[in-house]
Design a protein around this motif. Structure first.
Motif, PDB file in Angstrom:
ATOM      1  N   LYS A  93       0.837  -1.201   0.000  1.00 16.61           N
ATOM      2  CA  LYS A  93       0.000   0.000   0.000  1.00 16.61           C
ATOM      3  C   LYS A  93       0.871   1.249   0.000  1.00 16.61           C
ATOM      4  O   LYS A  93       0.619   2.185  -0.756  1.00 16.61           O
ATOM      5  N   ASP A 133      -7.296   2.358  -3.446  1.00 15.00           N
ATOM      6  CA  ASP A 133      -7.626   1.031  -2.938  1.00 15.00           C
ATOM      7  C   ASP A 133      -6.873  -0.006  -3.770  1.00 15.00           C
ATOM      8  O   ASP A 133      -6.466   0.272  -4.898  1.00 15.00           O
ATOM      9  N   LEU A 134      -6.729  -1.205  -3.241  1.00 17.93           N
ATOM     10  CA  LEU A 134      -6.068  -2.277  -3.991  1.00 17.93           C
ATOM     11  C   LEU A 134      -6.812  -2.586  -5.281  1.00 17.93           C
ATOM     12  O   LEU A 134      -6.210  -2.979  -6.267  1.00 17.93           O
ATOM     13  N   ARG A 147      -0.916   4.054  -2.279  1.00 16.39           N
ATOM     14  CA  ARG A 147      -1.019   4.850  -1.057  1.00 16.39           C
ATOM     15  C   ARG A 147      -2.324   5.640  -0.980  1.00 16.39           C
ATOM     16  O   ARG A 147      -2.960   5.692   0.060  1.00 16.39           O
TER      17      ARG A 147
END
Length: 164
Positions: free
Chosen positions: A123, A131-132, A128
């Motif tokens: 992340k 979202d994934l 950062r």
């Protein structure tokens, strides 16, 4: 260290499989014995790498070919021993699909446990401010990130649809 050639970086897996199969080829093994050796030992060798890296398609096909040659027999009086046709579906893994599944499992772990060390590191480095499920590739991404990001599509529909 993985360089430009992903195939060369992981050829050690192929060499380990080759050593195992060569060690067994001079032994007289029954078909159930061969099946157990292939499923329990040979298919387990690349599993650790497959859970983190996307292996080259050529490597997966070569590993499958080596297992098939071992399975279908050795030259005995210029004839190969063959398995009867009524014994289909032995359950050998499709290594490419298994590789994708292992990488998708890593995505699942990152999504379900965002406080894990790997989730925090990825992340911070790659997503950062997002979202994934909406990551960018980033600048000079690692092979691990490229591999995990490539498997993300397997989970996207289920996660976005609320199935998990």
């Amino acid at each position: 260290m993985v360089g430009r050639s992903k195939y060369k970086a992981f050829r050690g897996i192929k060499e380990k499989v080759w050593q195992k199969l060569n060690g067994w080829k001079n032994q007289f093994l029954s078909f159930p014995g061969k099946e157990v050796l292939l499923k329990a030992v040979v298919q387990a060798i690349p599993t650790c790498h497959m859970s983190v890296f996307k292996l080259h398609v050529k490597l997966c096909k070569e590993l499958a070919g080596m297992m098939a040659r071992f399975w279908w027999g050795h030259m005995q009086n210029d004839k190969k021993t063959r398995l009867p046709k009524d014994r289909d579906g032995l359950g050998f893994r499709n290594l490419e699909c298994f590789n994708q599944a292992m990488l998708a499992k890593q995505c699942w772990r990152i999504l379900s446990n965002p406080s894990s060390l790997i989730a925090k590191v990825l992340k911070e480095k790659y997503f950062r401010n997002s979202d994934l499920l909406e990551p960018r590739l980033g600048y000079r991404p690692s092979l691990i990130w490229r591999s995990i990001r490539g498997a993300l599509d397997l989970l996207k529909d289920d996660v976005e649809g609320g199935k998990w």
